[in-house]
Motif scaffolding. Structure first.
Motif, mmCIF file in Angstrom:
data_model
loop_
_atom_site.group_PDB
_atom_site.id
_atom_site.type_symbol
_atom_site.label_atom_id
_atom_site.label_comp_id
_atom_site.label_asym_id
_atom_site.label_seq_id
_atom_site.Cartn_x
_atom_site.Cartn_y
_atom_site.Cartn_z
ATOM 1 N N ARG A 121 -28.687 28.473 56.524
ATOM 2 C CA ARG A 121 -29.080 29.216 55.318
ATOM 3 C C ARG A 121 -29.568 28.266 54.212
ATOM 4 O O ARG A 121 -30.578 28.526 53.559
ATOM 5 N N ARG A 122 -28.885 27.178 54.047
ATOM 6 C CA ARG A 122 -29.269 26.228 53.003
ATOM 7 C C ARG A 122 -30.546 25.474 53.348
ATOM 8 O O ARG A 122 -31.345 25.172 52.462
ATOM 9 N N THR A 123 -30.756 25.184 54.612
ATOM 10 C CA THR A 123 -31.997 24.531 55.021
ATOM 11 C C THR A 123 -33.175 25.475 54.821
ATOM 12 O O THR A 123 -34.239 25.054 54.370
ATOM 13 N N ILE A 124 -32.988 26.754 55.128
ATOM 14 C CA ILE A 124 -34.033 27.753 54.875
ATOM 15 C C ILE A 124 -34.360 27.780 53.387
ATOM 16 O O ILE A 124 -35.534 27.804 52.995
ATOM 17 N N ALA A 125 -33.344 27.747 52.547
ATOM 18 C CA ALA A 125 -33.562 27.768 51.099
ATOM 19 C C ALA A 125 -34.311 26.521 50.634
ATOM 20 O O ALA A 125 -35.196 26.614 49.779
ATOM 21 N N ARG A 126 -33.991 25.361 51.200
ATOM 22 C CA ARG A 126 -34.701 24.130 50.842
ATOM 23 C C ARG A 126 -36.186 24.244 51.176
ATOM 24 O O ARG A 126 -37.051 23.882 50.383
ATOM 25 N N ILE A 127 -36.473 24.745 52.372
ATOM 26 C CA ILE A 127 -37.861 24.869 52.799
ATOM 27 C C ILE A 127 -38.610 25.849 51.905
ATOM 28 O O ILE A 127 -39.739 25.588 51.470
ATOM 29 N N GLN A 128 -37.991 26.977 51.603
ATOM 30 C CA GLN A 128 -38.643 27.969 50.750
ATOM 31 C C GLN A 128 -38.862 27.434 49.340
ATOM 32 O O GLN A 128 -39.876 27.746 48.705
ATOM 33 N N THR A 129 -37.951 26.611 48.861
ATOM 34 C CA THR A 129 -38.103 26.012 47.539
ATOM 35 C C THR A 129 -39.292 25.064 47.509
ATOM 36 O O THR A 129 -40.110 25.097 46.584
ATOM 37 N N VAL A 130 -39.424 24.237 48.517
ATOM 38 C CA VAL A 130 -40.552 23.297 48.588
ATOM 39 C C VAL A 130 -41.861 24.059 48.708
ATOM 40 O O VAL A 130 -42.851 23.716 48.061
ATOM 41 N N GLN A 131 -41.870 25.121 49.506
ATOM 42 C CA GLN A 131 -43.085 25.930 49.639
ATOM 43 C C GLN A 131 -43.473 26.555 48.302
ATOM 44 O O GLN A 131 -44.647 26.579 47.935
ATOM 45 N N ALA A 132 -42.495 27.045 47.559
ATOM 46 C CA ALA A 132 -42.766 27.645 46.252
ATOM 47 C C ALA A 132 -43.274 26.604 45.262
ATOM 48 O O ALA A 132 -44.188 26.878 44.473
ATOM 49 N N GLU A 133 -42.709 25.404 45.304
ATOM 50 C CA GLU A 133 -43.165 24.325 44.419
ATOM 51 C C GLU A 133 -44.613 23.959 44.716
ATOM 52 O O GLU A 133 -45.417 23.766 43.803
ATOM 53 N N ARG A 134 -44.938 23.868 45.997
ATOM 54 C CA ARG A 134 -46.314 23.523 46.378
ATOM 55 C C ARG A 134 -47.291 24.629 45.990
ATOM 56 O O ARG A 134 -48.413 24.347 45.557
ATOM 57 N N ALA A 135 -46.867 25.872 46.123
ATOM 58 C CA ALA A 135 -47.729 26.986 45.731
ATOM 59 C C ALA A 135 -47.959 26.976 44.221
ATOM 60 O O ALA A 135 -49.083 27.216 43.748
ATOM 61 N N ALA A 136 -46.935 26.662 43.459
ATOM 62 C CA ALA A 136 -47.065 26.596 42.002
ATOM 63 C C ALA A 136 -47.978 25.452 41.596
ATOM 64 O O ALA A 136 -48.776 25.587 40.661
ATOM 65 N N GLN A 137 -47.883 24.332 42.293
ATOM 66 C CA GLN A 137 -48.776 23.201 42.000
ATOM 67 C C GLN A 137 -50.206 23.542 42.323
ATOM 68 O O GLN A 137 -51.135 23.148 41.593
ATOM 69 N N ALA A 138 -50.428 24.280 43.401
ATOM 70 C CA ALA A 138 -51.786 24.661 43.794
ATOM 71 C C ALA A 138 -52.395 25.594 42.748
ATOM 72 O O ALA A 138 -53.569 25.467 42.406
ATOM 73 N N VAL A 139 -51.624 26.501 42.223
ATOM 74 C CA VAL A 139 -52.102 27.428 41.201
ATOM 75 C C VAL A 139 -52.351 26.679 39.897
ATOM 76 O O VAL A 139 -53.351 26.898 39.213
ATOM 77 N N GLN A 140 -51.466 25.787 39.567
ATOM 78 C CA GLN A 140 -51.590 25.010 38.340
ATOM 79 C C GLN A 140 -52.763 24.040 38.417
ATOM 80 O O GLN A 140 -53.467 23.810 37.424
ATOM 81 N N GLY A 141 -53.005 23.498 39.589
ATOM 82 C CA GLY A 141 -54.077 22.522 39.752
ATOM 83 C C GLY A 141 -55.457 23.126 39.780
ATOM 84 O O GLY A 141 -56.448 22.477 39.483
ATOM 85 N N SER A 142 -55.572 24.411 40.110
ATOM 86 C CA SER A 142 -56.895 25.019 40.213
ATOM 87 C C SER A 142 -57.274 25.841 39.028
ATOM 88 O O SER A 142 -57.030 25.748 37.958
#
Length: 68
Positions: free
Chosen positions: A47-68
């Motif tokens: 459960r915690r590993t799933i949460a880590r992965i989802q957190t990183v995915q959300a961070e990358r998505a936010a960076q992509a939106v912020q960068g464009s």
């Protein structure tokens, strides 16, 4: 799996790992329901590993939106 390991993965690797972990979580849930689960601590780890992965995915998505 550490947060450092998760951040080092590519987006495709993260998706694959997330899919694998969700299947494992389902199998653990099924084992628990049938009374075959020996290590209940595996739930927490998965459960915690799933949460880590989802957190990183959300961070990358936010960076992509912020960068464009």
């Amino acid at each position: 799996m550490d947060a450092v390991d998760v951040r080092a993965m590519s987006d495709d690797q993260l998706k694959d790992e997330l899919l694998k972990l969700k299947k494992e979580q389902f199998n653990l849930r099924f084992q628990q329901a049938s009374g075959q689960l020996e290590k209940t601590s595996e739930f927490r780890k998965v459960r915690r590993t799933i949460a880590r992965i989802q957190t990183v995915q959300a961070e990358r998505a936010a960076q992509a939106v912020q960068g464009s």
